[in-house]
Motif scaffolding. Structure first.
Motif, short mmCIF file in Angstrom:
data_model
loop_
_atom_site.label_atom_id
_atom_site.label_comp_id
_atom_site.label_asym_id
_atom_site.label_seq_id
_atom_site.Cartn_x
_atom_site.Cartn_y
_atom_site.Cartn_z
N GLY A 170 0.81 -1.22 0.00
CA GLY A 170 0.00 0.00 0.00
C GLY A 170 0.84 1.27 0.00
O GLY A 170 0.34 2.34 -0.32
N HIS A 171 2.12 1.12 0.35
CA HIS A 171 2.98 2.31 0.43
C HIS A 171 4.00 2.34 -0.69
O HIS A 171 5.02 3.04 -0.60
CB HIS A 171 3.60 2.42 1.81
CG HIS A 171 2.54 2.50 2.88
ND1 HIS A 171 1.83 3.66 3.13
CD2 HIS A 171 2.01 1.54 3.67
CE1 HIS A 171 0.92 3.40 4.07
NE2 HIS A 171 1.00 2.13 4.40
N ILE A 172 3.73 1.62 -1.79
CA ILE A 172 4.44 1.84 -3.03
C ILE A 172 3.93 3.16 -3.61
O ILE A 172 2.72 3.37 -3.70
CB ILE A 172 4.16 0.70 -4.04
CG1 ILE A 172 4.85 -0.58 -3.59
CG2 ILE A 172 4.60 1.09 -5.44
CD1 ILE A 172 4.52 -1.77 -4.48
N ARG A 203 -1.87 12.89 -0.22
CA ARG A 203 -0.94 12.47 0.82
C ARG A 203 -1.50 11.25 1.56
O ARG A 203 -2.67 11.17 1.86
CB ARG A 203 -0.69 13.62 1.79
CG ARG A 203 0.48 13.39 2.73
CD ARG A 203 0.97 14.68 3.34
NE ARG A 203 1.60 15.58 2.37
CZ ARG A 203 2.89 15.51 1.99
NH1 ARG A 203 3.67 14.57 2.48
NH2 ARG A 203 3.37 16.35 1.11
N CYS A 204 -0.61 10.32 1.82
CA CYS A 204 -0.97 9.07 2.49
C CYS A 204 -0.93 9.26 4.00
O CYS A 204 -0.26 10.16 4.50
CB CYS A 204 0.02 7.99 2.06
SG CYS A 204 -0.24 6.38 2.81
N GLY A 205 -1.60 8.39 4.73
CA GLY A 205 -1.53 8.40 6.18
C GLY A 205 -0.12 8.25 6.71
O GLY A 205 0.19 8.67 7.83
N CYS A 206 0.78 7.66 5.90
CA CYS A 206 2.17 7.47 6.33
C CYS A 206 2.98 8.74 6.18
O CYS A 206 4.12 8.82 6.64
CB CYS A 206 2.83 6.34 5.55
SG CYS A 206 3.33 6.77 3.87
N GLY A 207 2.41 9.76 5.53
CA GLY A 207 3.10 11.04 5.40
C GLY A 207 3.62 11.35 4.01
O GLY A 207 3.93 12.49 3.71
N GLY A 229 1.01 10.17 -2.66
CA GLY A 229 0.83 9.29 -3.80
C GLY A 229 1.03 7.82 -3.57
O GLY A 229 1.22 7.06 -4.52
N CYS A 230 0.99 7.37 -2.31
CA CYS A 230 1.07 5.93 -2.06
C CYS A 230 -0.16 5.24 -2.68
O CYS A 230 -1.24 5.84 -2.77
CB CYS A 230 1.07 5.63 -0.57
SG CYS A 230 2.58 6.06 0.29
N LEU A 231 0.01 3.97 -3.06
CA LEU A 231 -1.09 3.20 -3.64
C LEU A 231 -2.33 3.27 -2.75
O LEU A 231 -3.45 3.45 -3.23
CB LEU A 231 -0.64 1.74 -3.82
CG LEU A 231 -1.69 0.78 -4.37
CD1 LEU A 231 -2.19 1.23 -5.74
CD2 LEU A 231 -1.13 -0.64 -4.44
#
Ligand SMILES: [Zn+2]
Length: 340
Positions: free
Chosen positions: A167-169, A177-181, A184-186
């Motif tokens: 999911g973080h590719i 922005r992804c929850g991971c910061g 554009g993460c999947l």
């Protein structure tokens, strides 16, 4: 049924509920229970509940004439399977909880601790839609996106218990922005949550600019639309839904193509809530993945077969492995989804 047969105690602990079962070495489930996790009580109370429920299941097994031989527990987050430690979980609040040792101390049975998506992948690879394939990539698409790479019936854990974070590719460098910061993460583009958000955003935008908007956008309500509704509306031909769905399919295909470049699997099994869209997802995704294959061998793409039982069955498989019992190669074959 053998009255004195061996069973394992399996628990799949989620943020809201625990799915529990007693499972025979051949994979047959002889008893199931569900309990609330009630994570708001804090991790210590959740751990107490896990141990109480496991103890109760073992007692039920004995009362029914079975012999419990091992325990398997699946939890979300980061899991150190080798040490049996639930390292971190946003949903349940675990921080370095030595669940395996706690269970061994309470029940006196061999115990295995696993990661929820990895054991779900294990179950799909050994008992479900990936059965018969030696190299399987299981991808769970729900609120987030995570994967398990299963080779010869064993899921890769990684050096730090964190393998499979597909999911973080990064698939869209200029994406949301992804929850991971990171942007554009999947998962920020193609998870069920992201699809609902994107649709609502575009629908609201369409209404805000109503003077110049298309009729379709004017009719579209974006408020609190789930990915399942977007899938339905896309299938019914609504242009905005079709656009959002195709954007997600394209991003998923980019992520899966990267997964295929890394792992060269024969079968990709799609699970999680989004996979319930069935052919509405699998059809366009197969096409998009096919377009992305150059010299890579194209994997078979199928829907998961075990539903929300997968995590519990996978926990049972871990327990059987821990007990040195692995008879599931001759186990039941659940109904397979249509294969391409
Ligand atoms: Zn991310």
């Amino acid at each position: 049924m053998s009255a004195s047969g061996r069973v394992v105690v399996a628990l799949d602990v989620g943020g809201t509920g625990m799915k529990c079962a007693l499972v025979r070495p051949d994979g047959v489930v002889v008893h199931t229970e569900r309990h609330p996790t009630d994570a708001a009580r804090g991790p210590a109370a959740v751990v107490d509940t896990i141990l109480d429920v496991a103890e109760g299941l073992a007692a039920t097994a004995r009362a029914d004439g079975h012999t419990p031989v091992a325990i398997g527990i699946a939890v979300p987050g980061v899991v150190d399977e080798a040490r049996g430690v639930a390292v971190w979980s946003a949903n349940v609040g675990f921080r370095d909880v030595p669940l395996r040792d706690l269970a061994v101390a309470r029940l006196g049975l061999p115990t295995a601790l696993g990661h929820d998506v990895r054991v779900g992948g294990l179950a799909e690879a050994r008992l479900g839609a990936g059965r018969g394939a030696d190299h399987v990539l299981f991808v769970a698409i729900g609120t987030g996106i995570a994967a398990a790479h299963v080779v010869d019936g064993v899921a890769g854990v990684g050096a730090h218990g964190a393998a499979g974070e597909i999911g973080h590719i990064m698939v869209r460098p200029d994406g949301p922005r992804c929850g991971c910061g990171r942007p554009g993460c999947l998962e920020a583009v193609a998870s069920a949550a992201a699809i609902g958000r994107r649709y609502a955003e575009l629908a609201d935008h369409g209404r805000a600019g109503a003077a110049s908007s298309t009729p379709a956008a004017e009719q579209t309500s974006g408020a609190a639309v789930t990915a399942a509704v977007v899938a339905e509306r896309a299938a019914a031909g609504e242009p905005l839904a079709a656009r959002v769905w195709q954007e997600a399919v394209d991003a998923l295909a980019d992520g899966l193509a990267t997964g295929q470049a890394l792992f060269d699997v024969s079968t990709i099994v799609l699970g999680g809530g989004l996979a319930q869209a069935g052919d509405g997802l699998l059809g366009p995704l197969r096409t998009a993945l096919h377009e992305r294959m150059t010299f890579h061998r194209e994997p078979r793409l199928v829907a998961a077969a075990l539903g929300d039982e997968a995590g519990c069955l996978g926990a049972a498989l871990l327990a059987l492995d821990a007990a040195g019992v692995r008879d599931t190669d001759a186990a039941r074959v659940p109904d397979h989804q249509e294969e391409r």
